[in-house]
Design a protein around this motif. Structure first.
Motif, mmCIF file in Angstrom:
data_model
loop_
_atom_site.group_PDB
_atom_site.id
_atom_site.type_symbol
_atom_site.label_atom_id
_atom_site.label_comp_id
_atom_site.label_asym_id
_atom_site.label_seq_id
_atom_site.Cartn_x
_atom_site.Cartn_y
_atom_site.Cartn_z
ATOM 1 N N ILE A 9 0.766 -1.109 -0.024
ATOM 2 C CA ILE A 9 0.029 -0.094 -0.098
ATOM 3 C C ILE A 9 0.910 1.318 -0.137
ATOM 4 O O ILE A 9 1.877 1.253 0.607
ATOM 5 C CB ILE A 9 -0.968 0.079 1.170
ATOM 6 N N MET A 10 0.548 2.318 -0.739
ATOM 7 C CA MET A 10 1.169 3.333 -1.024
ATOM 8 C C MET A 10 1.645 4.113 0.495
ATOM 9 O O MET A 10 2.263 5.130 0.527
ATOM 10 C CB MET A 10 0.656 4.312 -2.201
ATOM 11 N N ARG A 11 0.819 3.930 1.456
ATOM 12 C CA ARG A 11 1.309 4.587 2.714
ATOM 13 C C ARG A 11 2.593 4.359 3.242
ATOM 14 O O ARG A 11 3.001 5.014 4.144
ATOM 15 C CB ARG A 11 -0.081 4.324 3.761
ATOM 16 N N PHE A 12 2.942 3.337 2.651
ATOM 17 C CA PHE A 12 4.321 2.653 3.058
ATOM 18 C C PHE A 12 5.249 2.998 1.783
ATOM 19 O O PHE A 12 6.425 2.243 1.980
ATOM 20 C CB PHE A 12 4.233 1.432 3.464
ATOM 21 N N ASP A 13 5.182 3.756 1.194
ATOM 22 C CA ASP A 13 5.992 4.412 0.123
ATOM 23 C C ASP A 13 7.449 4.289 0.379
ATOM 24 O O ASP A 13 8.178 3.936 -0.194
ATOM 25 C CB ASP A 13 5.455 5.359 -0.780
ATOM 26 N N LYS A 14 7.723 4.973 1.517
ATOM 27 C CA LYS A 14 9.223 5.197 1.754
ATOM 28 C C LYS A 14 9.919 3.977 2.581
ATOM 29 O O LYS A 14 10.926 3.836 2.112
ATOM 30 C CB LYS A 14 9.082 6.192 3.386
ATOM 31 N N GLU A 15 9.090 3.120 3.098
ATOM 32 C CA GLU A 15 9.326 1.770 3.237
ATOM 33 C C GLU A 15 9.815 0.958 2.236
ATOM 34 O O GLU A 15 10.782 0.159 2.283
ATOM 35 C CB GLU A 15 8.419 0.984 4.582
ATOM 36 N N MET A 16 8.845 1.205 1.094
ATOM 37 C CA MET A 16 9.058 0.315 0.032
ATOM 38 C C MET A 16 10.402 0.501 -0.664
ATOM 39 O O MET A 16 11.062 -0.211 -1.245
ATOM 40 C CB MET A 16 7.835 0.124 -0.633
ATOM 41 N N LYS A 17 10.620 1.820 -0.822
ATOM 42 C CA LYS A 17 11.968 2.367 -1.421
ATOM 43 C C LYS A 17 13.034 1.835 -0.759
ATOM 44 O O LYS A 17 13.950 1.556 -1.325
ATOM 45 C CB LYS A 17 11.891 3.868 -1.390
ATOM 46 N N LYS A 18 12.974 1.983 0.542
ATOM 47 C CA LYS A 18 14.173 1.219 1.256
ATOM 48 C C LYS A 18 14.261 -0.098 1.319
ATOM 49 O O LYS A 18 15.410 -0.811 0.860
ATOM 50 C CB LYS A 18 13.859 1.817 3.033
ATOM 51 N N ILE A 19 13.098 -0.805 1.114
ATOM 52 C CA ILE A 19 13.139 -2.438 0.934
ATOM 53 C C ILE A 19 13.600 -2.924 -0.413
ATOM 54 O O ILE A 19 14.436 -3.645 -0.426
ATOM 55 C CB ILE A 19 11.529 -2.947 1.191
ATOM 56 N N ALA A 20 13.199 -2.047 -1.581
ATOM 57 C CA ALA A 20 13.602 -2.110 -2.804
ATOM 58 C C ALA A 20 15.004 -2.163 -3.014
ATOM 59 O O ALA A 20 15.781 -2.896 -3.669
ATOM 60 C CB ALA A 20 12.869 -1.352 -3.647
ATOM 61 N N TYR A 21 15.775 -0.913 -2.373
ATOM 62 C CA TYR A 21 17.143 -0.581 -2.188
ATOM 63 C C TYR A 21 17.850 -1.691 -1.684
ATOM 64 O O TYR A 21 18.895 -2.308 -2.486
ATOM 65 C CB TYR A 21 17.494 0.704 -1.588
ATOM 66 N N ASP A 22 17.231 -2.438 -0.451
ATOM 67 C CA ASP A 22 18.053 -3.383 0.216
ATOM 68 C C ASP A 22 18.104 -4.686 -0.511
ATOM 69 O O ASP A 22 19.119 -5.356 -0.710
ATOM 70 C CB ASP A 22 17.572 -3.595 1.558
ATOM 71 N N LEU A 23 16.976 -5.021 -1.373
ATOM 72 C CA LEU A 23 16.907 -6.092 -1.991
ATOM 73 C C LEU A 23 17.805 -5.947 -3.208
ATOM 74 O O LEU A 23 18.390 -6.996 -3.529
ATOM 75 C CB LEU A 23 15.450 -6.290 -2.429
#
Length: 97
Positions: A9-23
């Motif tokens: 969900i887009m409310r976690f956009d900052k977290e998803m960016k960080k997770i994508a970077y880490d992956l």
């Protein structure tokens, strides 16, 4: 190198960016991300439809989806993306936080 489309969900956009970077840096995955409206632009219905079409196309191009499940919440759209991925034989990986 596996390719995953990140879903959440887009409310976690900052977290998803960080997770994508880490992956990408830690696991060597290729991550296809959603479009993030950095300037808080509210998309029109037509733009939302185009973004949804693009997101499903990303799933088609991926080996699977990486579901960001923060605080145990998976929204309606993400549930639909999971079903779509499964129907098309894609791997579904869950990120719990």
């Amino acid at each position: 190198m596996k390719t995953y489309t990140i879903c959440g969900i887009m409310r976690f956009d900052k977290e998803m960016k960080k997770i994508a970077y880490d992956l990408e840096t830690d696991k060597g995955y290729n991550i296809l991300q959603c479009v993030y409206c950095e300037e808080n632009v509210i998309p029109t219905d037509e733009e939302l439809s185009r973004l949804a079409d693009a997101h499903y196309r990303k799933i088609d191009l991926s080996d699977g989806i990486y579901v960001v499940n923060i605080d145990g919440y998976i929204g309606k759209s993400v549930k639909e993306e999971i079903e779509y991925a499964k129907k098309h034989g894609k791997e579904v990986v869950y990120h719990y936080n």
